[in-house]
Design an enzyme around this catalytic site. Structure first.
Site, PDB file in Angstrom:
ATOM      1  N   PHE A   1       0.861  -1.192   0.000  1.00  9.01           N
ATOM      2  CA  PHE A   1       0.000   0.000   0.000  1.00  9.01           C
ATOM      3  C   PHE A   1       0.895   1.240   0.000  1.00  9.01           C
ATOM      4  O   PHE A   1       1.852   1.315   0.770  1.00  9.01           O
ATOM      5  CB  PHE A   1      -0.879  -0.020   1.263  1.00  9.01           C
ATOM      6  CG  PHE A   1      -2.187   0.702   1.134  1.00  9.01           C
ATOM      7  CD1 PHE A   1      -3.380   0.021   0.947  1.00  9.01           C
ATOM      8  CD2 PHE A   1      -2.219   2.089   1.201  1.00  9.01           C
ATOM      9  CE1 PHE A   1      -4.581   0.688   0.838  1.00  9.01           C
ATOM     10  CE2 PHE A   1      -3.417   2.766   1.085  1.00  9.01           C
ATOM     11  CZ  PHE A   1      -4.596   2.075   0.911  1.00  9.01           C
TER      12      PHE A   1
ATOM     13  N   TRP B   1      -1.995  -3.056   8.081  1.00  5.91           N
ATOM     14  CA  TRP B   1      -2.830  -3.887   8.960  1.00  5.91           C
ATOM     15  C   TRP B   1      -2.267  -5.293   9.089  1.00  5.91           C
ATOM     16  O   TRP B   1      -2.396  -5.943  10.129  1.00  5.91           O
ATOM     17  CB  TRP B   1      -4.258  -3.941   8.398  1.00  5.91           C
ATOM     18  CG  TRP B   1      -5.202  -4.764   9.191  1.00  5.91           C
ATOM     19  CD1 TRP B   1      -5.540  -6.069   8.978  1.00  5.91           C
ATOM     20  CD2 TRP B   1      -5.927  -4.353  10.363  1.00  5.91           C
ATOM     21  NE1 TRP B   1      -6.429  -6.504   9.938  1.00  5.91           N
ATOM     22  CE2 TRP B   1      -6.687  -5.459  10.792  1.00  5.91           C
ATOM     23  CE3 TRP B   1      -6.004  -3.145  11.073  1.00  5.91           C
ATOM     24  CZ2 TRP B   1      -7.504  -5.401  11.915  1.00  5.91           C
ATOM     25  CZ3 TRP B   1      -6.823  -3.086  12.180  1.00  5.91           C
ATOM     26  CH2 TRP B   1      -7.557  -4.203  12.598  1.00  5.91           C
TER      27      TRP B   1
ATOM     28  N   ALA C   1       3.653   2.703   4.984  1.00  2.05           N
ATOM     29  CA  ALA C   1       3.238   4.114   4.906  1.00  2.05           C
ATOM     30  C   ALA C   1       1.730   4.191   5.095  1.00  2.05           C
ATOM     31  O   ALA C   1       0.974   3.712   4.246  1.00  2.05           O
ATOM     32  CB  ALA C   1       3.640   4.708   3.558  1.00  2.05           C
TER      33      ALA C   1
ATOM     34  N   THR D   1     -11.378   9.572   6.531  1.00  7.12           N
ATOM     35  CA  THR D   1     -12.157   8.730   7.452  1.00  7.12           C
ATOM     36  C   THR D   1     -11.249   8.279   8.605  1.00  7.12           C
ATOM     37  O   THR D   1     -10.018   8.419   8.528  1.00  7.12           O
ATOM     38  CB  THR D   1     -12.673   7.468   6.724  1.00  7.12           C
ATOM     39  OG1 THR D   1     -11.545   6.618   6.456  1.00  7.12           O
ATOM     40  CG2 THR D   1     -13.373   7.829   5.419  1.00  7.12           C
TER      41      THR D   1
ATOM     42  N   HIS E   1     -10.265   5.459   9.253  1.00  8.83           N
ATOM     43  CA  HIS E   1      -9.546   4.231   8.884  1.00  8.83           C
ATOM     44  C   HIS E   1      -8.079   4.295   9.306  1.00  8.83           C
ATOM     45  O   HIS E   1      -7.529   3.335   9.843  1.00  8.83           O
ATOM     46  CB  HIS E   1      -9.663   4.039   7.364  1.00  8.83           C
ATOM     47  CG  HIS E   1      -9.288   2.677   6.879  1.00  8.83           C
ATOM     48  ND1 HIS E   1     -10.066   1.569   7.102  1.00  8.83           N
ATOM     49  CD2 HIS E   1      -8.215   2.238   6.184  1.00  8.83           C
ATOM     50  CE1 HIS E   1      -9.481   0.519   6.568  1.00  8.83           C
ATOM     51  NE2 HIS E   1      -8.357   0.890   6.005  1.00  8.83           N
TER      52      HIS E   1
ATOM     53  N   PHE F   1      10.477  -0.125  13.823  1.00  6.79           N
ATOM     54  CA  PHE F   1       9.211   0.428  13.336  1.00  6.79           C
ATOM     55  C   PHE F   1       9.477   1.514  12.298  1.00  6.79           C
ATOM     56  O   PHE F   1       9.568   2.698  12.615  1.00  6.79           O
ATOM     57  CB  PHE F   1       8.425   0.990  14.532  1.00  6.79           C
ATOM     58  CG  PHE F   1       7.012   1.379  14.201  1.00  6.79           C
ATOM     59  CD1 PHE F   1       6.063   0.424  13.886  1.00  6.79           C
ATOM     60  CD2 PHE F   1       6.627   2.710  14.226  1.00  6.79           C
ATOM     61  CE1 PHE F   1       4.748   0.779  13.593  1.00  6.79           C
ATOM     62  CE2 PHE F   1       5.314   3.078  13.932  1.00  6.79           C
ATOM     63  CZ  PHE F   1       4.376   2.106  13.613  1.00  6.79           C
TER      64      PHE F   1
END
Ligand code: INI
Length: 158
Positions: free
Chosen positions: A22, A57, A80, A86, A88, A113
């Protein structure tokens, strides 16, 4: 006084990079930065694995499986998450961060991380090789240091 700290040498250490697809125009730059750090610190191409996942996720379930194998001295997570209109963003970024912190402390495998969480695309670009450096490079350097530190503190089994 005895000071214990990790050395910044990747020589002889095995790393797994886990990178999300993503926003791949950003994450591909983070991967390049991480590989640059590992190689310039003495790491070998043969000791680096790259695992691709769909989005941030999917980090916790993937990293838990990799950490359980106990084959790597550290895992480098690159992603990223960019805020949209929203909520989300909050769920994806929050679960990724919380899940990865838990897995690192539960398994004892250092997890760096390198997941950008930004409000705008421009902020993500700045942090993936433009004016704010490359957070993939930084995450890999942290992984190298923590891999050596935990090796010094641990049982030496890896
Ligand atoms: N995943 C990301 O890595 N970054 C994002 O910005 C993002 N947004 O904004 O939606 C994102 N969503 C996908 C998510 O990580 C999962 O792959 C998806 O929900 C399927 O489980």
């Amino acid at each position: 006084m005895k000071v214990i700290e990790g050395k910044l040498s990747a020589s002889g250490l095995r790393f797994c990079i886990v990178a999300s697809r993503f926003n791949s125009f950003i994450t591909d730059r983070l991967i390049a930065g991480a590989l640059d750090a590992l190689k310039r610190s003495g790491g070998s191409e043969d000791d680096i694995e790259l695992v691709r996942i769909p989005g941030a996720w999917e980090f916790p379930v993937t990293v838990r499986a990799i950490a359980a194998q106990k084959r790597h001295h550290a895992i480098i997570c690159l992603g990223a998450v960019i805020r949209g209109d929203t909520p989300h963003f909050d769920y994806v970024a929050g679960e990724a961060a919380g899940g990865l912190a838990r897995i690192a402390s539960e398994t004892g495998v250092p997890v760096a991380f390198g997941v950008l969480t930004t409000n705008t695309v421009e902020q993500a670009v700045d942090r993936s090789g433009a004016k704010s450096g490359n957070k993939g490079f930084d995450a890999a350097m942290t992984a190298i240091e923590m891999a050596d530190l935990l090796r010094q503190l641990g049982d030496g089994s890896r």
